[in-house]
Design a protein around this motif. Sequence first.
Motif, mmCIF file in Angstrom:
data_model
loop_
_atom_site.group_PDB
_atom_site.id
_atom_site.type_symbol
_atom_site.label_atom_id
_atom_site.label_comp_id
_atom_site.label_asym_id
_atom_site.label_seq_id
_atom_site.Cartn_x
_atom_site.Cartn_y
_atom_site.Cartn_z
ATOM 1 N N THR A 107 0.853 -1.184 0.000
ATOM 2 C CA THR A 107 0.000 0.000 0.000
ATOM 3 C C THR A 107 0.888 1.233 0.000
ATOM 4 N N VAL A 108 0.592 2.165 -0.898
ATOM 5 C CA VAL A 108 1.344 3.422 -0.935
ATOM 6 C C VAL A 108 0.932 4.256 0.278
ATOM 7 N N VAL A 109 1.903 4.581 1.133
ATOM 8 C CA VAL A 109 1.628 5.377 2.331
ATOM 9 C C VAL A 109 2.341 6.725 2.313
ATOM 10 N N GLY A 110 3.126 6.975 1.272
ATOM 11 C CA GLY A 110 3.781 8.271 1.157
ATOM 12 C C GLY A 110 4.379 8.468 -0.214
ATOM 13 N N ARG A 125 6.798 5.525 -0.414
ATOM 14 C CA ARG A 125 6.846 4.598 0.714
ATOM 15 C C ARG A 125 5.691 3.627 0.557
ATOM 16 N N HIS A 126 6.014 2.343 0.665
ATOM 17 C CA HIS A 126 5.005 1.280 0.608
ATOM 18 C C HIS A 126 4.948 0.570 1.950
ATOM 19 N N ARG A 140 5.499 -7.365 8.290
ATOM 20 C CA ARG A 140 5.172 -6.019 7.801
ATOM 21 C C ARG A 140 6.445 -5.187 7.790
ATOM 22 N N MET A 141 6.568 -4.335 6.797
ATOM 23 C CA MET A 141 7.674 -3.373 6.747
ATOM 24 C C MET A 141 7.220 -2.158 5.956
ATOM 25 N N THR A 142 7.897 -1.063 6.187
ATOM 26 C CA THR A 142 7.715 0.125 5.369
ATOM 27 C C THR A 142 8.945 0.230 4.486
#
Length: 157
Positions: A107-110, A125-126, A140-142
């Motif tokens: 998911t694109v978060v930034g 950022r995904h 989970r990771m960013t």
Amino acid sequence: MGAEMRYAEDFAPGDTFDLGSVEVTADELLAFAAEFDPQPFHLGEEFGERHGFGGLIASGWHTAAMFQRLYVDGLLSGAAVAASPGVDELRWFSPVRPGDVLRGTATVVGGPGPSLSRPDCSVLRHRCELTDTSGRPVFRMTLHVLFRKRPREEANA
């Protein structure tokens, strides 16, 4: 988008990508552990029992590698990706076992935001995640990723 190349401008916060799934096999789990993470609880059922895991479990790095394969096949292979400058908040939530089917999402978060080192790229950022057969998160990771910007000749077409 079909077979079109995805550039930085084609991503927006909130976009979520289903990356498909992978079934965890004991043979692959053992082979990975023997070569890259030979801790006892990754090398056999009895060791996993003795260490309190209730049996054989995958190396967290194997779990990350399985995610990466899904990520490349499900998203990066059709994108103008340049590199990754790093990862934040890498977490393993629960053991991964033979027979688990892991599903990946990104998911694109930034972003897209400017790259300080590559003017031809933007940073996104995904939030990357694997869930197990029951739908619980196991990883989970960013991830910070550089995607190339759309070439000017394509942007002006």
